[in-house]
Design an enzyme around this catalytic site. Structure first.
Site, PDB file in Angstrom:
ATOM      1  N   MET A 247      -4.801   0.155  -5.368  1.00  0.00           N
ATOM      2  CA  MET A 247      -3.820   0.273  -4.294  1.00  0.00           C
ATOM      3  C   MET A 247      -4.307   1.199  -3.201  1.00  0.00           C
ATOM      4  O   MET A 247      -5.155   2.061  -3.421  1.00  0.00           O
ATOM      5  CB  MET A 247      -2.468   0.720  -4.834  1.00  0.00           C
ATOM      6  CG  MET A 247      -2.403   2.152  -5.304  1.00  0.00           C
ATOM      7  SD  MET A 247      -0.774   2.570  -5.917  1.00  0.00           S
ATOM      8  CE  MET A 247      -0.943   2.097  -7.616  1.00  0.00           C
ATOM      9  N   CYS A 248      -3.753   0.978  -2.026  1.00  0.00           N
ATOM     10  CA  CYS A 248      -4.070   1.775  -0.862  1.00  0.00           C
ATOM     11  C   CYS A 248      -2.812   2.552  -0.491  1.00  0.00           C
ATOM     12  O   CYS A 248      -1.831   1.970  -0.037  1.00  0.00           O
ATOM     13  CB  CYS A 248      -4.499   0.841   0.262  1.00  0.00           C
ATOM     14  SG  CYS A 248      -5.291   1.701   1.605  1.00  0.00           S
ATOM     15  N   LEU A 249      -2.829   3.862  -0.733  1.00  0.00           N
ATOM     16  CA  LEU A 249      -1.673   4.713  -0.472  1.00  0.00           C
ATOM     17  C   LEU A 249      -2.178   6.094  -0.085  1.00  0.00           C
ATOM     18  O   LEU A 249      -2.924   6.720  -0.847  1.00  0.00           O
ATOM     19  CB  LEU A 249      -0.776   4.780  -1.714  1.00  0.00           C
ATOM     20  CG  LEU A 249       0.516   5.557  -1.610  1.00  0.00           C
ATOM     21  CD1 LEU A 249       1.442   4.958  -0.547  1.00  0.00           C
ATOM     22  CD2 LEU A 249       1.222   5.593  -2.959  1.00  0.00           C
TER      23      LEU A 249
ATOM     24  N   ASN B 252      -0.630  -3.986   0.003  1.00  0.00           N
ATOM     25  CA  ASN B 252      -1.346  -2.741  -0.233  1.00  0.00           C
ATOM     26  C   ASN B 252      -1.861  -2.596  -1.659  1.00  0.00           C
ATOM     27  O   ASN B 252      -2.334  -1.520  -2.040  1.00  0.00           O
ATOM     28  CB  ASN B 252      -0.462  -1.547   0.120  1.00  0.00           C
ATOM     29  CG  ASN B 252      -0.022  -1.591   1.561  1.00  0.00           C
ATOM     30  OD1 ASN B 252       1.141  -1.863   1.836  1.00  0.00           O
ATOM     31  ND2 ASN B 252      -0.940  -1.376   2.483  1.00  0.00           N
TER      32      ASN B 252
END
Length: 171
Positions: free
Chosen positions: A87-89, A79
């Site tokens: 980042m992917c959050l 991620n």
């Protein structure tokens, strides 16, 4: 900046509890909308023993808009981009709420290191390795932690991939 009091309070709260959480937060002296977060690698993960620096940019509408966070420290995670640190959050996107504090966001990033979200990877190559060659993923993530996020007695040593060592605070 309109929300300076909140930011200063968040800094104080985060840094008074740093021993228990492994999370620190510092303000860049020349820019009140730029911060550096630091998270400890979670126990029982290939990131254990690492200290990961995160650049935090606060938008003008903070806390009504989420901060933008990118890893300064290189990390191997599905991620998090191994190239850019993006980042992917969800909590930093559509699940953001003004009630969320910077420490909570950093705790969520720390939790992500323990439990990758494979349905929404940022780095497809790392995600594919996690799914298809799990032990290779573990070995690579552990190696990157050792090479880029190692904690020495003098603090964090971050390498650029060459023999050169750089300060994690320069960006």
């Amino acid at each position: 900046m309109k929300h300076l009091a909140r930011i200063l309070k968040e800094l104080e709260e985060c840094n008074t509890e740093q021993d228990s959480s492994g999370i620190t937060l510092s303000l860049k002296p020349d820019n009140l909308t730029r911060l550096i977060g630091s998270i400890a690698g979670p126990l029982g993960t290939p990131y254990e023993g690492g200290s990961f620096q995160i650049h935090i940019a606060l938008p003008g509408a903070y806390p009504y808009e989420p901060p933008r966070m990118t890893f300064i420290t290189k990390i191997w995670h599905p991620n998090i981009s191994s190239q850019s640190g993006a980042m992917c959050l969800d909590i930093l996107k559509d699940q953001w709420s003004p009630a969320v504090r910077l420490k909570t966001a950093l705790l969520s990033v720390q939790a992500l290191l323990s439990a990758p979200e494979l349905r929404d990877p940022q780095d497809a190559l790392v995600a594919r390795q996690y799914i298809c060659e799990y032990q290779t993923f573990i070995d690579t993530a552990r190696s990157w932690t050792e090479n880029f996020a190692r904690v020495s007695s003098l603090g964090v040593e971050e390498k650029t991939g060459t023999d050169e060592t750089v300060s994690p605070m320069i960006w």
